[in-house]
Design a protein around this motif. Structure first.
Motif, PDB file in Angstrom:
ATOM      1  N   ASP A  60      43.788  35.906  43.370  1.00 53.34           N
ATOM      2  CA  ASP A  60      43.640  34.682  42.677  1.00 53.34           C
ATOM      3  C   ASP A  60      44.085  34.828  41.226  1.00 53.34           C
ATOM      4  O   ASP A  60      43.400  34.369  40.341  1.00 53.34           O
ATOM      5  CB  ASP A  60      42.253  33.891  42.816  1.00 53.34           C
ATOM      6  CG  ASP A  60      41.870  33.623  44.022  1.00 53.34           C
ATOM      7  OD1 ASP A  60      42.718  33.222  44.705  1.00 53.34           O
ATOM      8  OD2 ASP A  60      40.787  33.651  44.397  1.00 53.34           O
ATOM      9  N   ILE A  61      45.086  35.672  40.975  1.00 51.23           N
ATOM     10  CA  ILE A  61      45.864  35.950  39.661  1.00 51.23           C
ATOM     11  C   ILE A  61      47.016  34.919  39.462  1.00 51.23           C
ATOM     12  O   ILE A  61      47.712  34.877  40.499  1.00 51.23           O
ATOM     13  CB  ILE A  61      46.383  37.227  39.612  1.00 51.23           C
ATOM     14  CG1 ILE A  61      44.956  38.461  39.573  1.00 51.23           C
ATOM     15  CG2 ILE A  61      47.020  37.662  38.229  1.00 51.23           C
ATOM     16  CD1 ILE A  61      45.353  39.627  39.502  1.00 51.23           C
ATOM     17  N   THR A 114      43.960  47.803  44.000  1.00 55.21           N
ATOM     18  CA  THR A 114      43.595  47.647  42.574  1.00 55.21           C
ATOM     19  C   THR A 114      43.207  46.177  41.955  1.00 55.21           C
ATOM     20  O   THR A 114      42.501  46.341  41.075  1.00 55.21           O
ATOM     21  CB  THR A 114      44.966  48.176  41.717  1.00 55.21           C
ATOM     22  OG1 THR A 114      45.897  47.385  42.001  1.00 55.21           O
ATOM     23  CG2 THR A 114      45.067  49.780  42.273  1.00 55.21           C
ATOM     24  N   ALA A 115      43.637  45.296  42.488  1.00 58.03           N
ATOM     25  CA  ALA A 115      43.669  43.926  42.008  1.00 58.03           C
ATOM     26  C   ALA A 115      42.062  43.579  41.843  1.00 58.03           C
ATOM     27  O   ALA A 115      41.913  43.105  40.811  1.00 58.03           O
ATOM     28  CB  ALA A 115      44.251  42.870  42.816  1.00 58.03           C
ATOM     29  N   MET A 166      52.556  45.958  47.908  1.00 54.16           N
ATOM     30  CA  MET A 166      51.434  45.024  48.542  1.00 54.16           C
ATOM     31  C   MET A 166      50.049  45.742  48.844  1.00 54.16           C
ATOM     32  O   MET A 166      49.048  45.364  48.363  1.00 54.16           O
ATOM     33  CB  MET A 166      51.641  44.439  49.914  1.00 54.16           C
ATOM     34  CG  MET A 166      52.989  43.523  49.925  1.00 54.16           C
ATOM     35  SD  MET A 166      53.551  42.824  51.503  1.00 54.16           S
ATOM     36  CE  MET A 166      52.071  41.921  51.950  1.00 54.16           C
ATOM     37  N   VAL A 167      50.183  47.040  49.222  1.00 53.77           N
ATOM     38  CA  VAL A 167      48.949  48.011  49.490  1.00 53.77           C
ATOM     39  C   VAL A 167      48.408  48.242  48.076  1.00 53.77           C
ATOM     40  O   VAL A 167      47.362  48.523  47.699  1.00 53.77           O
ATOM     41  CB  VAL A 167      49.227  48.996  50.173  1.00 53.77           C
ATOM     42  CG1 VAL A 167      50.014  50.068  49.762  1.00 53.77           C
ATOM     43  CG2 VAL A 167      47.839  49.562  50.901  1.00 53.77           C
ATOM     44  N   MET A 168      49.358  48.475  46.976  1.00 52.21           N
ATOM     45  CA  MET A 168      48.727  48.955  45.871  1.00 52.21           C
ATOM     46  C   MET A 168      48.346  47.933  45.090  1.00 52.21           C
ATOM     47  O   MET A 168      46.942  48.173  44.673  1.00 52.21           O
ATOM     48  CB  MET A 168      50.127  49.505  44.824  1.00 52.21           C
ATOM     49  CG  MET A 168      49.715  49.801  43.548  1.00 52.21           C
ATOM     50  SD  MET A 168      51.181  50.637  42.623  1.00 52.21           S
ATOM     51  CE  MET A 168      50.218  51.112  41.266  1.00 52.21           C
ATOM     52  N   LEU A 210      52.785  38.633  45.626  1.00 48.27           N
ATOM     53  CA  LEU A 210      52.386  37.798  46.841  1.00 48.27           C
ATOM     54  C   LEU A 210      50.804  38.085  46.980  1.00 48.27           C
ATOM     55  O   LEU A 210      50.158  37.198  47.316  1.00 48.27           O
ATOM     56  CB  LEU A 210      53.220  38.104  47.923  1.00 48.27           C
ATOM     57  CG  LEU A 210      54.575  37.695  47.964  1.00 48.27           C
ATOM     58  CD1 LEU A 210      55.086  38.112  49.338  1.00 48.27           C
ATOM     59  CD2 LEU A 210      54.752  35.881  47.699  1.00 48.27           C
ATOM     60  N   ILE A 211      50.496  39.404  46.877  1.00 42.33           N
ATOM     61  CA  ILE A 211      49.273  39.803  47.028  1.00 42.33           C
ATOM     62  C   ILE A 211      48.351  39.284  45.886  1.00 42.33           C
ATOM     63  O   ILE A 211      47.283  38.693  46.163  1.00 42.33           O
ATOM     64  CB  ILE A 211      49.028  41.289  47.379  1.00 42.33           C
ATOM     65  CG1 ILE A 211      49.892  41.348  48.844  1.00 42.33           C
ATOM     66  CG2 ILE A 211      47.582  41.649  47.574  1.00 42.33           C
ATOM     67  CD1 ILE A 211      49.083  40.916  49.807  1.00 42.33           C
TER      68      ILE A 211
END
Length: 256
Positions: A177-178, A72-73, A66-68, A170-171
């Motif tokens: 919004d991917i 980056t997203a 999740m944190v990664m 999930l993230i």
């Protein structure tokens, strides 16, 4: 002063070489006693060391994925590379994050438990009692723990890969919004089976390091309860250091 410096350095080098030699001798004895494996003891250790470690590994890797993705997203989306997020996370999880972080968690929980258990047996003379009964401490204590760690840590890494990707998904879908198709298609494009297999090979090596280090520290424990605490701390620290060192060489050998 100069003589004292060289004397301390010499003692330190000799101590390190002695420890390396003792660990190698213990590993050789363990390989020799594999033929005396007790399957009941092995299954008990696999359940105790492996299955009981699953919740903490899953929790650690869920939030790691999740944190990664959080970090980056948005940057990937900003530069039009959102189609790479899932693949990046899957490759990073399979090759590095899952085996290394699972190994560190495993060392903290399992390595400490092995050292404390065997160390307590050593200071209460239970190890000597085994020898009196003509039972090899290596065959009875070390062999099942080594094989259990080598078998269970790669399995934990598979679960870690899966839960890390789920956390990333999930993230990525809710925070960046991917679309689900974009996320999973990028995994199909970038990730290959060797990424997962290489991570499992790493985990097998890390498991053997944790088991041998923990058993060696336990078998060489001295000075009563205080010695057990010192051996447990030393086992965890040394195991983590060796995991990071061996990870470098394994990465070169597996992914060059």
């Amino acid at each position: 002063m100069l003589i004292e410096f060289f004397a301390r350095t010499g003692r330190m080098v000799i101590g390190v070489l002695e420890n390396i030699g003792e660990v190698l001798i213990l590993f050789g004895q363990t390989v020799y006693h594999l033929r005396h494996l007790n399957s009941r003891l092995l299954l008990r250790q696999m359940a105790h060391l492996g299955a009981d470690s699953l919740p903490i590994v899953l929790l650690t890797m869920l939030f790691t994925g999740m944190v990664m993705t959080v970090q980056t997203a948005h940057e990937f989306v900003k530069y039009g590379a959102q189609s790479s997020v899932g693949g990046l996370v899957a490759v990073a999880m399979g090759r590095e994050l899952s085996p290394v972080l699972a190994g560190v968690v495993f060392a903290g929980r399992v390595g400490a438990a092995i050292t404390a258990e065997i160390g307590s047996m050593k200071v209460t003379e239970q190890i000597d009692a085994l020898r009196v009964m003509a039972i090899s401490p290596v065959a009875y204590l070390v062999v099942p723990r080594l094989l259990a760690c080598m078998a269970m840590l790669p399995i934990l890494v598979i679960f870690a890969d899966g839960i890390g990707i789920i956390g990333s998904y999930l993230i990525a879908t809710s925070y960046a919004d991917i679309t689900p198709f974009t996320f999973f298609n990028s995994i199909k494009v970038f990730a290959v089976p060797h990424d997962i297999i290489g991570g499992m090979i790493k985990a097998m090596v890390f498991g053997s390091i944790i088991a041998i280090t923990g058993c060696h520290k336990g078998l060489t424990t001295a000075q009563g309860a205080e010695g057990v605490g010192q051996a447990t701390t030393g086992s965890v620290v040394l195991s983590i250091i060796l995991i990071f060192i061996s990870n470098y060489f394994l990465s070169i050998a597996l992914y060059r």
